[in-house]
Design a protein around this motif. Structure first.
Motif, mmCIF file in Angstrom:
data_model
loop_
_atom_site.group_PDB
_atom_site.id
_atom_site.type_symbol
_atom_site.label_atom_id
_atom_site.label_comp_id
_atom_site.label_asym_id
_atom_site.label_seq_id
_atom_site.Cartn_x
_atom_site.Cartn_y
_atom_site.Cartn_z
ATOM 1 N N ILE A 271 -11.404 -6.332 -8.111
ATOM 2 C CA ILE A 271 -10.032 -6.312 -8.619
ATOM 3 C C ILE A 271 -9.282 -5.155 -7.956
ATOM 4 N N LEU A 272 -7.963 -5.183 -8.127
ATOM 5 C CA LEU A 272 -7.125 -4.153 -7.529
ATOM 6 C C LEU A 272 -6.355 -3.462 -8.651
ATOM 7 N N ILE A 273 -6.396 -2.125 -8.677
ATOM 8 C CA ILE A 273 -5.557 -1.391 -9.635
ATOM 9 C C ILE A 273 -4.308 -0.979 -8.873
ATOM 10 N N LYS A 274 -3.149 -1.315 -9.416
ATOM 11 C CA LYS A 274 -1.889 -1.035 -8.715
ATOM 12 C C LYS A 274 -0.936 -0.244 -9.587
ATOM 13 N N ALA A 275 -0.162 0.635 -8.939
ATOM 14 C CA ALA A 275 0.854 1.400 -9.659
ATOM 15 C C ALA A 275 2.080 0.514 -9.858
ATOM 16 N N GLU B 42 -4.805 -6.542 -10.826
ATOM 17 C CA GLU B 42 -4.644 -7.859 -10.205
ATOM 18 C C GLU B 42 -5.971 -8.274 -9.615
ATOM 19 N N LYS B 43 -6.206 -9.564 -9.551
ATOM 20 C CA LYS B 43 -7.382 -10.009 -8.810
ATOM 21 C C LYS B 43 -7.180 -9.600 -7.356
ATOM 22 N N TYR B 44 -8.253 -9.110 -6.723
ATOM 23 C CA TYR B 44 -8.142 -8.732 -5.314
ATOM 24 C C TYR B 44 -8.367 -9.987 -4.475
ATOM 25 N N ARG C 110 -3.367 1.188 6.659
ATOM 26 C CA ARG C 110 -3.114 1.833 5.363
ATOM 27 C C ARG C 110 -2.151 1.029 4.485
ATOM 28 N N HIS C 111 -2.317 -0.295 4.438
ATOM 29 C CA HIS C 111 -1.441 -1.189 3.668
ATOM 30 C C HIS C 111 0.002 -1.120 4.155
ATOM 31 N N GLN C 112 0.234 -0.611 5.364
ATOM 32 C CA GLN C 112 1.609 -0.548 5.883
ATOM 33 C C GLN C 112 1.718 -1.362 7.163
ATOM 34 N N PHE D 43 3.314 -14.458 -5.849
ATOM 35 C CA PHE D 43 4.391 -13.461 -5.804
ATOM 36 C C PHE D 43 3.834 -12.050 -5.966
ATOM 37 N N LEU D 44 4.243 -11.138 -5.075
ATOM 38 C CA LEU D 44 3.815 -9.735 -5.192
ATOM 39 C C LEU D 44 4.925 -8.870 -5.756
ATOM 40 N N GLU D 45 6.068 -8.849 -5.052
ATOM 41 C CA GLU D 45 7.189 -8.016 -5.485
ATOM 42 C C GLU D 45 8.429 -8.378 -4.683
ATOM 43 N N ALA E 217 5.078 1.426 -10.350
ATOM 44 C CA ALA E 217 6.215 1.966 -9.584
ATOM 45 C C ALA E 217 5.893 2.037 -8.090
ATOM 46 N N GLY E 218 4.752 1.447 -7.707
ATOM 47 C CA GLY E 218 4.217 1.614 -6.344
ATOM 48 C C GLY E 218 5.128 1.180 -5.214
ATOM 49 N N GLY E 219 4.837 1.726 -4.072
ATOM 50 C CA GLY E 219 5.539 1.374 -2.839
ATOM 51 C C GLY E 219 4.803 2.004 -1.683
ATOM 52 N N GLY E 220 4.957 1.407 -0.509
ATOM 53 C CA GLY E 220 4.324 1.980 0.680
ATOM 54 C C GLY E 220 2.804 2.017 0.587
ATOM 55 N N GLY E 221 2.243 1.104 -0.197
ATOM 56 C CA GLY E 221 0.783 1.019 -0.282
ATOM 57 C C GLY E 221 0.127 2.144 -1.068
ATOM 58 N N LYS E 222 0.936 2.986 -1.739
ATOM 59 C CA LYS E 222 0.344 4.120 -2.474
ATOM 60 C C LYS E 222 -0.061 3.703 -3.891
ATOM 61 N N GLY E 223 -1.067 4.396 -4.419
ATOM 62 C CA GLY E 223 -1.485 4.156 -5.800
ATOM 63 C C GLY E 223 -2.235 2.853 -5.979
ATOM 64 N N MET E 224 -2.866 2.351 -4.885
ATOM 65 C CA MET E 224 -3.612 1.096 -4.970
ATOM 66 C C MET E 224 -5.093 1.377 -4.795
ATOM 67 N N ARG E 225 -5.925 0.838 -5.679
ATOM 68 C CA ARG E 225 -7.371 1.083 -5.600
ATOM 69 C C ARG E 225 -8.145 -0.212 -5.781
ATOM 70 N N ARG F 290 -3.116 -12.785 3.480
ATOM 71 C CA ARG F 290 -2.083 -12.660 4.502
ATOM 72 C C ARG F 290 -0.807 -12.245 3.781
ATOM 73 N N HIS F 291 -0.018 -11.391 4.422
ATOM 74 C CA HIS F 291 1.239 -10.948 3.820
ATOM 75 C C HIS F 291 2.375 -11.775 4.416
ATOM 76 N N VAL F 292 2.979 -12.596 3.561
ATOM 77 C CA VAL F 292 4.085 -13.423 4.028
ATOM 78 C C VAL F 292 5.272 -13.172 3.107
ATOM 79 N N ASP G 171 -6.025 -11.773 8.984
ATOM 80 C CA ASP G 171 -5.476 -11.421 7.678
ATOM 81 C C ASP G 171 -5.169 -9.923 7.659
ATOM 82 N N THR G 172 -4.934 -9.373 6.465
ATOM 83 C CA THR G 172 -4.509 -7.964 6.413
ATOM 84 C C THR G 172 -5.657 -7.008 6.771
ATOM 85 N N HIS G 173 -6.864 -7.551 6.956
ATOM 86 C CA HIS G 173 -7.998 -6.696 7.344
ATOM 87 C C HIS G 173 -8.154 -6.605 8.854
HETATM 88 P P1 ADP Z 1 3.579 -1.720 -1.992
HETATM 89 O O1 ADP Z 1 4.778 -1.842 -2.877
HETATM 90 O O2 ADP Z 1 2.852 -0.414 -2.178
HETATM 91 O O3 ADP Z 1 3.865 -2.049 -0.547
HETATM 92 P P2 ADP Z 1 2.510 -4.407 -2.404
HETATM 93 O O4 ADP Z 1 2.304 -5.005 -3.724
HETATM 94 O O5 ADP Z 1 3.686 -4.907 -1.621
HETATM 95 O O6 ADP Z 1 2.546 -2.818 -2.544
HETATM 96 O O7 ADP Z 1 1.201 -4.604 -1.512
HETATM 97 C C1 ADP Z 1 1.064 -4.022 -0.242
HETATM 98 C C2 ADP Z 1 -0.112 -4.646 0.487
HETATM 99 O O8 ADP Z 1 -1.324 -4.487 -0.260
HETATM 100 C C3 ADP Z 1 0.004 -6.157 0.698
HETATM 101 O O9 ADP Z 1 0.711 -6.472 1.854
HETATM 102 C C4 ADP Z 1 -1.454 -6.554 0.801
HETATM 103 O O10 ADP Z 1 -1.948 -6.251 2.093
HETATM 104 C C5 ADP Z 1 -2.148 -5.635 -0.177
HETATM 105 N N1 ADP Z 1 -2.278 -6.258 -1.533
HETATM 106 C C6 ADP Z 1 -1.414 -6.186 -2.560
HETATM 107 N N2 ADP Z 1 -1.844 -6.890 -3.629
HETATM 108 C C7 ADP Z 1 -3.032 -7.423 -3.280
HETATM 109 C C8 ADP Z 1 -4.016 -8.259 -3.953
HETATM 110 N N3 ADP Z 1 -3.853 -8.668 -5.218
HETATM 111 N N4 ADP Z 1 -5.121 -8.608 -3.254
HETATM 112 C C9 ADP Z 1 -5.310 -8.186 -1.988
HETATM 113 N N5 ADP Z 1 -4.456 -7.404 -1.307
HETATM 114 C C10 ADP Z 1 -3.324 -7.008 -1.931
#
Ligand code: ADP
Length: 499
Positions: A157-161, A202-204, A236-238, A288-290, A163-171, A209-211, A439-441
């Motif tokens: 799973i993924l722990i997300k902030a 969130e489920k990881y 770094r998620h950027q 949907f992410l954000e 208020a997050g942005g720029g890939g910060k606060g994600m574990r 792919r980021h679209v 993919d994003t990896h």
């Molecule tokens: P931020 O606002 O910090 O940019 P996002 O929610 O937009 O955070 O996510 C940034 C990146 O993190 C995504 O492009 C993706 O690569 C990865 N990511 C986010 N959520 C997930 C998830 N549930 N599973 C796998 N990867 C994720």
């Protein structure tokens, strides 16, 4: 409807220039703001008027909303374009602008507020049928309950902030035994980066792919989408490489994502240009992410394939004009790729490598666009994002755009700092990228600093070149005054090595 006559761009670098160019085409006067570190910057020279708003630190200059509004009052400015970063997603600033009787070229403060919190955004779109990654619907308050839910969702799973942005606060949490430790880290990272420690789960998605979908909405309730951009090559998620359209979407999925994006925008009464981000799994399911409530760095690829100038549309919308483009009018034509040229060392964990641009020669030619804010001899300031330029190529097909990108990268001459260009060239040539199967990896899977070593710049040939340079130096008449040591020659060589 109010027509904008004078626009202040509350930003710097390439995006400030890009916005001012369109404003000038529209007959709008431009005002630049700058910090003491940017006194000689190109955006300052380009603007009709320019005002220094404070010292180098952005908190004392580019983020000084009150000072920026004062400049508007003094110079009779009627609108502010925030660009990206800085104050662009600051609802309070958008509100201050409105209260000062100025036009904010962007969405309403209310939309920014809702979409600024990932959790509030999810709640806002709940009434629409938007696919979302399985996860907790609100901030985590009870850890035992959170662990139970995580087990139910299934690890990783993924722990997300929120208020997050720029890939910060994600574990990422691989298994329950790691839960507490990762949770502590995510909360403290979120607190220090955003001043808000709320996190959710969130489920990881393991092969994501980021679209993202570009949307445009006017102040009369019309909302359209301008198809997708794929930004899966990230470090770094950027994002570092982006393209439009995605190599893998079918017309049906594109259509469904486009409709979902328009619904997301509708859910927060959106107007202006915005981007709805989705994650796509290996079965092409999308979630949907954000939503980013601003112009994105990578907006040029959309402009190239649709022929729409997004900044121009943002200005028309801010003036209150109804959208003149219908969904049915829009078509994807060709393919565009963008690489971000950062002053970073790809062989050293992509760490910033700021300094002076000793050589700076842009590539040119058919289908090549360079959005930048520097010239040869300029310094890249340490205070801001180390992006030098965006290099965009456009072709009839994806293959053509990629081949053009390789040619353009080879023509781009930058010395004095290391850049992401050699890395981007590696991506363009990689089979996974060329085939669209990535993919994003991508960086984790395929990239190691060694892959940037070519036969010409292995240690032996480097040494041979240094030696040759040294010998030539020795043969020069003593009066020549050149005193470069082998060490200097060697470091010069290394400096140029990754050009
Ligand atoms: P931020 O606002 O910090 O940019 P996002 O929610 O937009 O955070 O996510 C940034 C990146 O993190 C995504 O492009 C993706 O690569 C990865 N990511 C986010 N959520 C997930 C998830 N549930 N599973 C796998 N990867 C994720």
């Amino acid at each position: 409807m109010t027509s904008i006559k004078k626009l202040l761009v509350a930003n710097r670098g390439e995006i400030a220039l890009r916005i001012m160019r369109t404003a000038r085409e529209m007959g709008i006067k431009t005002v630049a703001i700058y910090s003491e570190a940017d006194r000689h910057a190109l955006h300052v020279r380009y603007a009709d008027e320019a005002v220094c708003v404070g010292p180098a630190a952005s908190s004392e200059s580019y983020l000084r909303g009150d000072a920026i509004i004062d400049v508007c009052k003094n110079l009779n400015v009627d609108a502010i374009h925030p660009g990206y970063g800085f104050l662009s997603e600051n609802a309070n600033f958008a509100r201050m602008v409105r209260e000062a009787g100025l036009i904010f070229v962007g969405p309403s403060p209310e939309s920014i507020e809702v979409m600024g919190s990932k959790l509030a955004a999810k709640a806002a779109v709940a009434a629409y049928n938007i696919p979302m990654v399985p996860g907790t619907p609100s901030a985590i308050t009870d850890r035992t309950e959170a662990k139970r839910l995580s087990a139910e969702i299934g690890y990783p799973i993924l722990i997300k902030a929120s208020a997050g942005g720029g890939g910060k606060g994600m574990r990422i949490v691989e298994r329950e035994a790691d839960f507490d430790e990762q949770m502590d880290r995510a909360v403290s990272e979120a607190l220090s980066a955003f001043g808000d420690g709320s996190v959710f789960i969130e489920k990881y998605v393991t092969s994501p792919r980021h679209v993202e979908i570009q949307v445009l909405g006017d102040q009369h309730g019309n909302i359209i989408h301008l198809f997708e951009r794929e930004c899966s090559v990230q470090r770094r998620h950027q994002k570092v490489v982006e393209e439009a359209p995605s190599a893998v979407l079918t017309p049906e999925i594109r259509d469904a994502m486009g409709r979902s994006a328009v619904d997301v925008a509708r859910a927060c009464g959106y107007y202006g240009a915005g981007t709805v981000e989705f994650i796509v799994d290996d079965q092409l399911n999308f979630y949907f992410l954000e939503m980013n409530t601003r112009l994105q760095v990578e907006h040029p690829v959309t402009e190239q394939i649709t022929g729409v100038d997004l900044v121009k549309q943002m200005i028309y919308i801010a003036e209150g004009k109804p959208l003149a483009i219908n969904q049915a009018d829009l078509q994807i034509k060709g393919h565009a790729v963008e690489v971000r040229v950062y002053a970073e060392d790809p062989t050293n964990n992509f760490l910033p490598d700021v300094g002076t641009l000793q050589t700076y020669v842009r590539p040119q030619g058919n289908g090549v666009r360079v959005d930048d804010g520097f010239e040869q001899g300029m310094d890249i300031p340490i205070y801001y994002d180390p992006m030098i330029a965006k290099l965009i190529t456009y072709g009839n097909t994806r293959e053509e755009a990629i081949d053009k990108m390789i040619r353009a990268i080879d023509e781009y001459q930058i010395t004095g700092v290391q850049t992401t260009l050699p890395f981007c060239r590696f991506v363009m040539e990689h089979e996974a990228f060329r085939s669209g199967q990535f993919d994003t990896h991508f960086v984790n899977h395929y990239f190691t600093p060694e892959v940037l070593q070519t036969p010409e710049n292995t240690d032996e040939s480097e040494l041979a070149a240094v030696l040759a340079a040294y010998l030539m130096q020795q043969q020069k008449p003593k009066t020549n005054g050149s005193t470069a040591t082998v060490a200097q020659q060697r470091s010069k060589w290394k400096e140029n090595r990754l050009r």
